[in-house]
Design a protein around this motif. Structure first.
Motif, mmCIF file in Angstrom:
data_model
loop_
_atom_site.group_PDB
_atom_site.id
_atom_site.type_symbol
_atom_site.label_atom_id
_atom_site.label_comp_id
_atom_site.label_asym_id
_atom_site.label_seq_id
_atom_site.Cartn_x
_atom_site.Cartn_y
_atom_site.Cartn_z
ATOM 1 N N LEU A 36 0.838 -1.204 0.000
ATOM 2 C CA LEU A 36 0.000 0.000 0.000
ATOM 3 C C LEU A 36 0.871 1.251 0.000
ATOM 4 O O LEU A 36 0.575 2.222 -0.717
ATOM 5 N N LEU A 37 1.930 1.247 0.788
ATOM 6 C CA LEU A 37 2.833 2.391 0.806
ATOM 7 C C LEU A 37 3.526 2.568 -0.541
ATOM 8 O O LEU A 37 3.775 3.691 -0.973
ATOM 9 N N GLY A 38 3.840 1.462 -1.201
ATOM 10 C CA GLY A 38 4.425 1.567 -2.529
ATOM 11 C C GLY A 38 3.464 2.200 -3.512
ATOM 12 O O GLY A 38 3.860 3.040 -4.329
ATOM 13 N N ALA A 39 2.192 1.819 -3.430
ATOM 14 C CA ALA A 39 1.181 2.420 -4.298
ATOM 15 C C ALA A 39 1.001 3.902 -3.979
ATOM 16 O O ALA A 39 0.824 4.734 -4.871
ATOM 17 N N TRP A 40 1.063 4.226 -2.686
ATOM 18 C CA TRP A 40 0.960 5.631 -2.274
ATOM 19 C C TRP A 40 2.128 6.443 -2.847
ATOM 20 O O TRP A 40 1.935 7.551 -3.364
ATOM 21 N N ALA A 97 0.664 -6.295 -4.975
ATOM 22 C CA ALA A 97 1.140 -5.355 -5.995
ATOM 23 C C ALA A 97 0.392 -5.553 -7.298
ATOM 24 O O ALA A 97 0.084 -4.580 -8.007
ATOM 25 N N ALA A 98 0.082 -6.805 -7.629
ATOM 26 C CA ALA A 98 -0.681 -7.076 -8.849
ATOM 27 C C ALA A 98 -2.072 -6.454 -8.779
ATOM 28 O O ALA A 98 -2.590 -5.942 -9.780
ATOM 29 N N GLY A 99 -2.687 -6.495 -7.588
ATOM 30 C CA GLY A 99 -4.004 -5.891 -7.418
ATOM 31 C C GLY A 99 -3.970 -4.388 -7.630
ATOM 32 O O GLY A 99 -4.843 -3.819 -8.321
ATOM 33 N N ARG A 102 -3.559 -3.704 -11.345
ATOM 34 C CA ARG A 102 -4.811 -3.828 -12.100
ATOM 35 C C ARG A 102 -5.713 -2.626 -11.869
ATOM 36 O O ARG A 102 -6.405 -2.164 -12.791
ATOM 37 N N LEU A 103 -5.721 -2.106 -10.632
ATOM 38 C CA LEU A 103 -6.518 -0.908 -10.351
ATOM 39 C C LEU A 103 -6.019 0.275 -11.181
ATOM 40 O O LEU A 103 -6.810 1.031 -11.762
ATOM 41 N N LEU A 104 -4.699 0.433 -11.253
ATOM 42 C CA LEU A 104 -4.125 1.523 -12.026
ATOM 43 C C LEU A 104 -4.482 1.389 -13.500
ATOM 44 O O LEU A 104 -4.866 2.372 -14.152
#
Length: 206
Positions: A36-40, A97-99, A102-104
């Motif tokens: 989550l922090l990586g996505a942030w 990370a794959a999830g 896919r959202l992105l």
């Protein structure tokens, strides 16, 4: 572009960059919220790149394409991803990370679909409103009262920024300086809220 507007843009750039750097440095591979922090971090980076892209001068078609691409990353990926991250954190939804990838891709696909159908402006308005609602919804589920308050305040700032900017999730329209400052304040508040919540998760008792 006035000096005050440039200063406001610089503040937003520093806030978004600082948020990205904090999230990236805070990742711990053994923690469930590391992805989550990586996505942030990536989402905040998109916002920072959008500010830089907005500074690009008018020029060739390639330069215009690069400018639009950078701005679109902030509008159609950066802010909605941050809002989703706040909601996911509040609900303790620690996707892979794959999830997140896919959202992105889904945000990219929705943007392109609405652009092709001629609903670009409507989609921008809906996405901005959905981002504010996502932050408010996520705030309700955060464990710390202070984090909830900061997130709610951030949602108000982002909503005000959207109102000042007209229809864009990044302030580039009617009142650019006010909208940019409000966006910067909103991102700073949101980052502080997430930082507090993550600190609670990192406590031994969690």
């Amino acid at each position: 572009m006035s000096a005050l507007t440039t200063l406001a843009d610089l503040i937003l750039l520093l806030v978004a960059s600082g948020s990205a750097i904090w999230a990236y440095r805070s990742k711990q591979t053994e923690k469930p919220h590391s992805v989550l922090l990586g996505a942030w971090s990536l989402s905040a980076l998109f916002l920072a790149l959008a500010v830089i892209a907005a500074w690009l001068p008018q020029g060739s078609a390639d330069l215009e394409t690069l400018k639009r691409l950078g701005i679109n990353l902030g509008i159609y990926a950066g802010m909605p991803m941050l809002a989703t991250a706040v909601y996911a954190l509040g609900k303790r939804l620690f996707w892979s990370a794959a999830g997140w990838g896919r959202l992105l891709l889904g945000f990219f696909a929705l943007f392109e679909l609405n652009r092709q159908l001629g609903y670009g402006e409507e989609y921008t308005n809906v996405l901005g409103a959905a981002s504010v609602i996502g932050v408010l919804s996520g705030a309700l589920f955060l464990g710390l009262t202070q984090a909830r308050i900061l997130s709610a305040a951030a949602a108000v700032c982002v909503a005000a920024a959207l109102a000042f900017s007209g229809s864009s999730a990044l302030p580039v329209m009617a009142y650019p300086m006010a909208a940019t400052l409000l966006a910067a304040i909103g991102i700073a508040l949101l980052t502080s809220a997430v930082r507090l919540e993550i600190s609670q998760l990192n406590q031994p008792s969690q």
